[in-house]
Write a protein that holds these residues in place. Structure first.
Motif, PDB file in Angstrom:
ATOM      1  N   ILE A 251      34.082  51.418  46.027  1.00  0.00           N
ATOM      2  CA  ILE A 251      34.120  51.691  44.584  1.00  0.00           C
ATOM      3  C   ILE A 251      35.410  51.150  43.983  1.00  0.00           C
ATOM      4  O   ILE A 251      35.421  50.469  42.954  1.00  0.00           O
TER       5      ILE A 251
ATOM      6  N   SER B 176      37.188  41.285  33.574  1.00  0.00           N
ATOM      7  CA  SER B 176      37.242  41.562  32.142  1.00  0.00           C
ATOM      8  C   SER B 176      38.566  41.087  31.550  1.00  0.00           C
ATOM      9  O   SER B 176      38.629  40.684  30.401  1.00  0.00           O
ATOM     10  N   CYS B 177      39.618  41.134  32.374  1.00  0.00           N
ATOM     11  CA  CYS B 177      40.909  40.658  31.890  1.00  0.00           C
ATOM     12  C   CYS B 177      40.824  39.177  31.516  1.00  0.00           C
ATOM     13  O   CYS B 177      41.314  38.746  30.494  1.00  0.00           O
TER      14      CYS B 177
ATOM     15  N   ASP C 236      52.366  45.838  16.489  1.00  0.00           N
ATOM     16  CA  ASP C 236      51.168  45.115  16.919  1.00  0.00           C
ATOM     17  C   ASP C 236      50.814  43.996  15.942  1.00  0.00           C
ATOM     18  O   ASP C 236      49.814  43.306  16.131  1.00  0.00           O
TER      19      ASP C 236
ATOM     20  N   ALA D 246      35.893  48.305  41.283  1.00  0.00           N
ATOM     21  CA  ALA D 246      36.597  48.580  40.045  1.00  0.00           C
ATOM     22  C   ALA D 246      37.617  47.488  39.761  1.00  0.00           C
ATOM     23  O   ALA D 246      37.731  46.982  38.639  1.00  0.00           O
ATOM     24  N   MET D 247      38.355  47.120  40.800  1.00  0.00           N
ATOM     25  CA  MET D 247      39.400  46.125  40.601  1.00  0.00           C
ATOM     26  C   MET D 247      38.806  44.786  40.178  1.00  0.00           C
ATOM     27  O   MET D 247      39.290  44.126  39.263  1.00  0.00           O
TER      28      MET D 247
ATOM     29  N   GLU E  94      39.365  38.194  28.251  1.00  0.00           N
ATOM     30  CA  GLU E  94      40.135  38.449  27.047  1.00  0.00           C
ATOM     31  C   GLU E  94      41.303  37.497  26.847  1.00  0.00           C
ATOM     32  O   GLU E  94      41.911  37.466  25.790  1.00  0.00           O
TER      33      GLU E  94
ATOM     34  N   LEU F 144      35.968  44.162  38.777  1.00  0.00           N
ATOM     35  CA  LEU F 144      35.449  44.259  37.420  1.00  0.00           C
ATOM     36  C   LEU F 144      36.560  44.091  36.396  1.00  0.00           C
ATOM     37  O   LEU F 144      36.456  43.348  35.436  1.00  0.00           O
ATOM     38  N   SER F 145      37.644  44.820  36.659  1.00  0.00           N
ATOM     39  CA  SER F 145      38.701  44.805  35.659  1.00  0.00           C
ATOM     40  C   SER F 145      39.375  43.442  35.601  1.00  0.00           C
ATOM     41  O   SER F 145      39.769  42.989  34.531  1.00  0.00           O
TER      42      SER F 145
END
Lengths: 317, 423, 350, 537
Positions: free
Chosen positions: C11, C22-23, C91, C15-16, C26, C18-19
């Motif tokens: 898991i 996704s990074c 920001d 998770a890693m 972006e 996936l992230s």
């Protein structure tokens, strides 16, 4: 203007409505504490129950399914308390406090997932308030008729639960076991009844009752879920249970007392009897509770083993 | 004769040196703490060098074994909390994944925001929490559950603001007086609950909670009494600003790069924690309170007055929670807002439980809570993850750290596995 | 046990990955500089059906019409205000909204420390000493309250026969959340409006002490309805949902607040005393875009269409023309400054 | 399976024939083979094999901590054995909970009664085996059944009375009924006589014999030699978790039993020499009454005096006012009438604190509840009560940890408290050592008057001997001692005079050497008409 014109049947009806969630949560807590598990998590369980009741009623359009799922969600959520306090031997107060914190985080998190925005849920299409039902004949009794026999479903359930739980604790096997578990768990274990099971059951029952209290708020009294809508009622229930002397009937009466005080203060405001800041009216039920606790309620005894951890096999015999 | 004398001399020299080094390490630790809490990360260097010196001192004068046992002692205290935190972080990650958020990005923001970027916010958040946490922990020590700390917080805040207006005195004196009188008033808020507890046995959970509700609704009345005319004032539902003489010193006045909002209330909070710890461990009052808290019956048999100690504990707990309000008013806001969602009393329960009611532990748990809150805000701003996940993580953390029995089960399971495997 | 560990490892690995994936996505961000408008809520947070939600709707409007990027952050405690506001400025926001009078001190501090960013405060006043990059936005809630009062005052007596919802008791009610400035202005305006057209009318008032307790709101409304109130004005945030529910169940009319609440219960909500926060937010952003932003206080009222009452929707046919005319006339008088409305209970001698 | 000989050779036991004989008769109903129970820190049972015949009364003799209770809890399904087997009626069985044991026909009367005080007799008896229809208890039927059984075995008790209103003897009766209600064929009684008067013991023995005659097999667990001799037919002796002997009662002497139990000769006789002639009394109680909330007296016009160097014993059945008496002396309960004087000074108006200062020391009966703060360290427990006195406290209420430690370490040596350090918590000590901590605290205050309430409750012989000797030492030093005990043996062993308390009144005063335990027992149960105190003199 007649000074006491607000002392009417409507006041009593309002009392019942305001006290119902407190009654339900206090009843659950009574069962739980009679089995020796301290429960201060009613606030959290209620909010979970209210949320799931609203979500289900919203998506299915059926408030009865909402009722069922709110009750069940409360029961399931309370099992965390059971696992923590009974199996993991965590201090009961600690576990309850954690559950309260978690519940607010969870509902806020899920609000966004289910409704796309926090705060308040969208209104459910149909709610239990539509099922107000006047019991034939009985509802015609002056004063008491409208108060007790012309109400909405969960209010009826709460009346039935008061009688049922009082009877249940006194007259059924499980009730007897619950009482024994809170007084002398080892006595129960030594005649072959699993104390753990009984305690789990009692906590689960209390979860169901608190879940029902939550469902009352979101899908019977109103038509949507609002974050924080319990607004401290779970803790008032705790007070009601304690000042009700750990009994079903006592909890009910204490809850009614608080509901009465609250209904009364609203009428004080409506009639603006005293020209003082509103906040002083809002304070009234809380102050009345303190006075009741101080003046009328004598030292009642909690179950002997209430909150006491129960481990069968001691580590160092 | 002579040899003996030299021996004594050498020993006393060593003693002196040890004492001097101890003093230096304590000073380093203290200065480091002040700077770190002031938001300056140079404080961390001082802190770690102080700790290193402390260990070196043990090593040099007492040998390797003592050093190791000291290190072990501190580590063993940390191990359960660290496992709990790690496990909660992992659970949080799983939840985020399941609900479609990116855990790594979120956690980076959470920890960077809480412990680095907005560390000063963490400190600001922690300041009132330390006081309410101490209040609840202290009452727990006497076997009482001060669930109404929130109410005493409001009373403290009101008293602080009121006295701040009324006392026109030179700065330091004004502050001392406000603290003394304000915390006294807040402790009085617990007088009736204490009295009822002792005289009629009324449960403090009911009474203090009811009093908390009352205090909460009194604060708007107070604010209206001490606020400007709503029709003309610039900020109608806030009290007037306090005179500067009753403001707490800000860190900026001695650490130039500190955030200008960061005030020295945190130092008072830390001092209060050490004071409470001292009272509990080293005074007869603390001794009696602990005895009453652990076993009322035995304490009574030994002539310790249960009623008196319940009174002391309740009043002192009230005073501590009141100081949270005072500090917030004198340090941060300099006025009293109508802020009915403060929740410091509630969060105080969490930090007290997390610290197992250890007063010094409360400092660290409050800072952790403060940092998670501050980081949660940063996370919510810079990523898309909602900061309610932080509440969930906090709840899980609390469970995993306090439920020590989990570790006993785990240890047993591992043992069984091992035992079963070898046969 | 081992299986469990393996599962956990899997898991975490998943998770890693996936992230990381996704990074990467972006990283390729558009370089073009868009207008960024952002807001920080007060501790009430989003979902309050009041100023926080109103400001948020304003940003939605901005996003839609001006094509700007928007960002919203919810504050959890008072200490969050300043870092949130400054953080939003850092920001790259062109304008940052602070919502709610609790944020006054914070937003002024943030403005002082970030002179290149514009700030605006909803329900916050800006004085002479305040930085020029800060704009305070206030509303004349009493005007909305007054108009709602005019409608209520006429409907409960003169035109009570227009609908079975109204009775002949000549009583109306107001349910308040907590007794804070905007709430007070609504209430006081309402009372004056009622009295202006119906001096004998009795106006009941209950403060519930909460903005989230629906049950309490419902109970307060029911207590008023018992006493003959046939129109209840709610100024209680989410607590007010209970008020509308009570009116719906008892078959009387309710008046909503802040936004047009007709959708909550179309057959019950007569009208709403609105406060056009979205519109004013939009105006402020537009000013930034057009470089016409100026500091100081901007008080929005009826002349800007920022206050007033919402359409009658389902009650369009119920409300007689005379009432509509009266509303139009009062509105005109207000715009002309002919009507003086008090803003505090003290001024009314309450 | 671990190999274990079913009949291991016992230390110093040659009489193995009985076992074989019993087996040959073919009537064993219950048998354990090589039962071992390992607790994390203690080996409680080490390969124990016993055998119970149908319809016999078997004793298991051993000191406290010898492993008797553990063995019985294993038989009863509360604990699971680490290894070994249990054979019931020829079949190997394994109980996973008491429920299994009850189903198999075992019943147990625990030393600390397993009764829920707030429930009625009937509710307690039927608990867990309620006659019910769809979960609803049929109380009528239950009551009838209870009455039937109590009729059958001659065990009379009011089925509607709450347990908290029953005497100890009656509570025990309820416990036995509870087992019989579940059709117990084998009844295990754990220390059944611990709190009974001689008369009640006799009554119990009568019941036990009657049960045996009806076919019930009985195991009695005890540490009292006399009882073993009086009631049982066969005995097993346990010492430190091991079987140290077994045999037929008729073949054994008391001395042999004692030797097998303790491993040496025991003399439970204390040298009762006084220090000269009786002195003027220093402690007086006159006309002392304590009323219950309802109004009936818990203590009724109690009058007594104690002289220096004298031990006065208060004999009585539990619950006849003993605890109220000690609470009244210590100022823990409000007295309604009467006076208490020490050294000529009225102390009944003083606080507990001031009474301690006047020279009263008190050893409470429940050491864990009233005697110690278990969570605090041994040293703190030793100085509690004087924690605010010099040298334990410096000026301004600061505690002097160093002095406390020094003092506690000294007393730990003096009173033989066995612990690795005085800074560990009192909870980590054994019962005997906990009691020594209390003695160390109380005796080191050099009291004028010493109030002892069951000072040896639940302790093993060694600890009892030690504590008795310390009490005699205090007597020699001239302390006036009032000893409250439920154990007549202890009263007789220590006191010079015996006062019998019954229903809150002192009904008799007797000289120890002029009376018998039987006579005292009679007064304890109100057996003889309440005479005036002067009758005894």
């Amino acid at each position: 203007m007649s000074f006491l014109m607000f002392l009417n049947t409507d006041l009593l009806v309002a009392t019942v409505r305001l006290s119902t969630p407190i009654t339900l949560a206090a009843l659950g807590a009574t069962v739980c504490e009679r089995a020796g598990v301290v429960n201060i998590a009613m606030e959290g369980i209620m909010i979970i129950g209210a949320f799931f009741a609203a979500v289900t009623a919203f998506y299915t359009g059926n408030p009865w399914l909402g009722l069922a799922s709110g009750v069940l969600a409360g029961g399931i959520y309370s099992l965390i308390h059971a696992a923590a306090a009974i199996s993991l031997h965590l201090d009961h107060v600690v576990s309850g406090a954690v559950l309260n914190i978690l519940a607010f985080g969870i509902t806020r998190y899920l609000m966004v997932l289910f409704f796309g925005h926090p705060g308040t849920s969208d209104a459910i299409p149909s709610f239990l308030g539509d099922y107000q039902f006047a019991v034939p004949l009985l509802s015609k009794i002056p004063v008491l008729g409208p108060v007790f026999f012309n109400q909405t479903p969960i209010i009826y359930i709460s009346f039935i639960l008061v009688i049922f739980l009082a009877w249940f604790l006194k007259h059924t096997r499980t009730g007897l076991h619950i009482r024994a578990a809170g007084e002398h768990p080892l006595a129960l274990e030594t005649i072959g009844v699993s104390v753990y099971k009984i305690k789990y059951l009692a906590v689960f029952i209390s979860g169901l009752a608190s879940g029902l209290a939550g469902a009352y708020l979101s899908i019977e009294n109103n038509v949507s879920f609002t974050e924080g809508m319990t607004n401290g009622k779970g803790f008032i229930a705790l007070a009601a249970m304690i000042s009700g002397g750990w009994s079903a009937a006592g909890s009910f009466l204490s809850a009614l007392f608080f509901g009465f005080a609250d209904a009364l203060q609203i009428r004080f405001q409506v009639f603006r009897i005293f020209h003082v800041p509103e906040e002083l009216f809002i304070i009234f039920p809380y102050a009345a509770t303190i006075i009741a606790v101080a003046g009328f309620v004598r030292r009642s005894r909690p179950p002997k083993a209430d909150g006491v951890d129960f481990i069968i096999e001691k580590e160092n015999e | 004769m002579t040899g003996n004398k030299t021996g004594t001399k050498v020993r006393s020299e060593r003693e002196h040196m040890k004492k001097a080094l101890d003093l230096i390490s304590v000073l380093l630790l203290a200065a480091g703490a002040v700077y770190y809490l002031g938001g300056s990360f140079s404080g961390l260097a001082a802190l770690s060098s102080g700790a290193a010196l402390y260990l070196f001192n043990i090593y040099y004068f007492q040998g390797k074994e003592k050093t190791l046992s000291a290190v072990k002692k501190y580590l063993s205290r940390l191990i359960v909390p660290l496992i709990g935190i790690a496990a909660a972080v992992v659970s949080g990650a799983v939840i985020m994944l399941l609900t479609g958020y990116d855990p790594i990005e979120s956690y980076t923001a959470l920890f960077y925001g809480g412990f680095v970027k907005n560390w000063y916010v963490a400190v600001l958040n922690a300041t009132p929490l330390i006081f309410t946490g101490l209040s609840i922990a202290f009452a727990f020590k006497a076997g009482l559950f001060n669930i109404g700390a929130e109410g005493q917080y409001y009373i403290g805040a009101m008293a602080g603001a009121w006295l701040g207006f009324k006392l026109e005195l030179p700065p330091l004196i004004a502050i001392i007086l406000v603290y003394a009188a304000g915390s006294f008033l807040a402790s009085l808020w617990n007088f009736i609950p204490a009295l009822l507890k002792v005289k009629t046995g009324a449960h403090e959970v009911i009474t203090t909670m009811m009093f908390a509700h009352i205090a909460r609704y009194l604060s708007p009345i107070f604010i209206r009494a001490f606020g400007g005319d709503p029709a003309t004032s610039t900020h109608p539902y806030v009290t007037w600003e306090l005179p500067e003489s009753s403001w707490l010193l800000s860190f900026k006045s001695f650490i130039p790069d500190a955030n200008y909002r960061l005030h020295t209330g945190i130092l008072i909070a830390v001092a209060a924690a050490f004071f409470v710890s001292y009272v509990l461990e080293n005074t007869k009052t603390g001794f009696e309170i602990k005895a009453v808290g652990f076993n009322k019956e035995a304490a009574r048999v030994q002539g310790i007055s249960v009623g008196k100690n319940i009174f002391i504990a309740m009043m002192f707990a009230g005073a501590l929670a009141g100081m949270a309000g005072i500090t917030q008013v004198l340090g941060l806001d300099h006025k009293l807002f109508e802020n009915l969602q403060a929740g410091y009393g509630w969060n105080g329960i969490s930090v007290a439980l997390l610290a197992s009611n250890n007063p010094v532990g409360v400092i660290f748990t409050s800072l952790l809570w403060g940092a998670l809150d501050a980081g949660g805000q940063y996370m919510a701003r810079t990523t898309h993850t909602p900061n309610s996940i932080v509440e969930i993580i906090k709840g899980i953390m609390l469970f995993l750290i306090v439920a020590k029995y989990i570790y006993i089960y785990a240890a047993r399971l591992i043992k069984k596995k091992k035992g079963g495997g070898s046969v | 046990m081992k299986k469990g560990i393996r599962l956990a490892v899997l898991i975490i690995a998943a998770a890693m990955m996936l992230s990381v994936a996704s990074c990467k996505k972006e990283e390729k961000k558009a370089e073009e500089k868009k207008l960024l408008a952002s807001m920080a809520t007060d501790v009430g947070g989003l979902g309050d059906k009041s100023f926080n939600d109103g400001a948020n709707q304003g940003l939605e409007l901005v996003k839609e019409k001006l094509g700007a990027d928007v960002k919203v952050v919810e504050s959890k405690q008072q200490t969050d205000y300043v870092p949130n506001l400054i953080g939003l400025a850092e920001d790259g926001s062109d304008i940052v909204f602070a919502v709610g009078f609790l944020m006054e001190q914070a937003v002024k501090e943030a403005a002082k420390n970030n002179p290149d960013t514009k700030f605006a405060g909803i329900d916050i006043w800006a004085g002479d000493g305040d930085p020029s990059n800060f704009m305070g936005i206030l509303y004349k809630e009493h005007e909305s309250g007054y108009l709602a009062g005019v409608v209520a005052g006429m409907m409960t007596k003169e035109y009570a026969s227009a609908s079975p919802k109204f009775n002949d008791k000549n009583v109306v009610g107001v349910v308040l959340g907590m007794f804070i400035p905007p709430v007070e202005k609504f209430e006081v305006g309402f009372i004056q409006g009622v009295k202006s057209v119906n001096p004998d009318c009795k106006v009941l008032s209950v403060t519930t002490g909460s903005f989230v307790d629906q049950a309490k709101g419902k109970e307060a409304a029911l207590a008023m309805i018992e006493q003959g109130a046939d129109i209840v004005f709610q100024v209680a945030g989410l607590t007010g949902l209970g008020v509308i529910q009570a009116c719906k169940e008892k078959g009387v009319a309710a008046i909503g607040v802040d936004v047009d609440q007709s959708a909550v219960a179309p057959d019950t909500v007569l009208t709403s005393a609105v406060k056009q926060i979205p519109r004013t937010v939009y105006l402020a952003v537009e000013a930034v875009k057009n470089n016409t932003f100026t500091g100081g206080t901007k008080v929005y009222g009826i002349e800007d269409d920022a206050t007033g009452i919402s359409p009658f929707h389902e009650f369009e046919s119920v409300v007689p023309q005379a009432v509509k005319d009266k509303v139009a006339q009062v509105t005109a008088d207000m715009k002309a400054g002919k009507i003086k409305i008090e803003t505090t209970r003290a001024a009314l001698g309450m | 399976m671990i190999e274990c000989c079913p009949y291991p050779p016992y230390e110093g036991n040659e009489k193995r024939g009985i076992m074989e004989e019993a087996l040959e008769t073919g009537r064993p109903i219950l048998e354990t083979r090589c039962i071992t129970k390992q607790f994390p820190r203690v080996l409680a049972n080490d390969e124990i094999s016993i055998l119970l015949n149908k319809g016999e009364i078997l004793s298991i003799l051993g000191e406290n901590g010898a492993g008797k209770s553990t063995l019985m809890n294993i038989l009863y399904g509360l604990y699971r054995p680490t290894s070994g087997e249990i054979i019931l009626k020829g079949k190997e069985i394994s109980f996973s909970s008491p429920r299994d044991a009850i189903r198999a026909g075992l019943g147990m009367v625990h030393q600390h009664f397993m009764l829920v005080e707030t429930l009625t007799v009937t509710e307690n008896i039927i608990l867990g085996s309620e006659p019910s229809k769809g979960g609803v208890i049929d109380y009528q039927l239950a009551k009838k059944q209870v009455l039937e059984i109590s009729e059958l075995y001659g065990l009379h008790v009011d089925p509607d009375e709450k347990i908290e209103n029953l005497s100890v003897g009656l509570q025990q009766r309820v416990e036995i009924l509870k087992a019989l209600y579940r059709h117990a064929e084998i009844l295990i009684l754990d220390e059944p006589t611990a709190v009974l008067t001689p008369q009640e013991v006799e009554e119990l023995f009568r019941v036990i014999r009657a049960l045996r005659d009806k076919g019930v097999s009985i195991i009695i667990i005890t540490h009292k030699l006399e009882e073993v001799m009086a009631i049982s037919e066969r005995v097993y002796i346990l010492r430190r978790g091991k079987l140290s002997g077994e045999g037929d009662i008729k073949d054994l002497t008391k001395e042999e039993l004692a030797n097998m139990m303790v491993g040496r000769d025991v003399v439970l006789r204390v040298d009762k020499k006084g220090n000269g002639k009786k002195k003027e009394a220093v402690f007086f109680i006159e006309d002392l009454s304590v009323l219950k909330k309802g109004g009936n007296a818990l203590l009724d016009s109690v009058k007594l005096d104690v002289s220096p160097g004298e031990i006065v014993g208060i004999a009585g059945v539990d619950g006849n006012g003993q605890s109220e008496l000690s609470q009244a002396v210590m100022g823990l309960v409000k007295i309604d009438k009467g006076s208490i004087r020490l050294n000529g000074k009225e102390i009944s108006t003083l606080s507990t604190r001031e009474r301690i200062d006047e020279g009263i020391s008190f050893v409470p009966s429940d050491r864990q509840r009233d005697g110690l703060v278990l969570e605090m360290s041994i040293s703190d427990n030793i100085i509690i009560g004087r924690h605010d006195r010099k040298p334990f406290v410096r000026s301004a209420g600061r505690i002097n940890h160093r002095e406390i430690r020094k003092y506690a370490e000294k007393l730990a040596v003096d009173f033989d408290i066995r612990t690795p350090s005085v800074s560990v918590s009192a909870a980590s000590l054994s019962g005997g050592n906990q009691q020594k901590v209390i003695l160390a605290r109380e005796f080191s205050r050099s009291p004028v008057f010493l109030l002892l309430n069951q000072p040896t409750r639940g302790l093993d012989v060694g600890a009892i001997e030690y504590i008795h000797s310390r009490i005699m030492e205090m007597k020699q030093k001239g302390a006036a001692i009032l000893l409250v005990s439920l154990e007549l043996e202890e009263i007789f062993a220590l006191s010079d005079r015996i006062l019998v308390i019954y229903e809150g009144q002192i009904v008799r005063e007797l000289k120890t050497n002029e009376t018998t335990d039987y006579e005292v027992g009679l007064y304890m149960t109100g057996g003889r008409k309440k005479g005036s105190l002067n009758d005894g003199k």
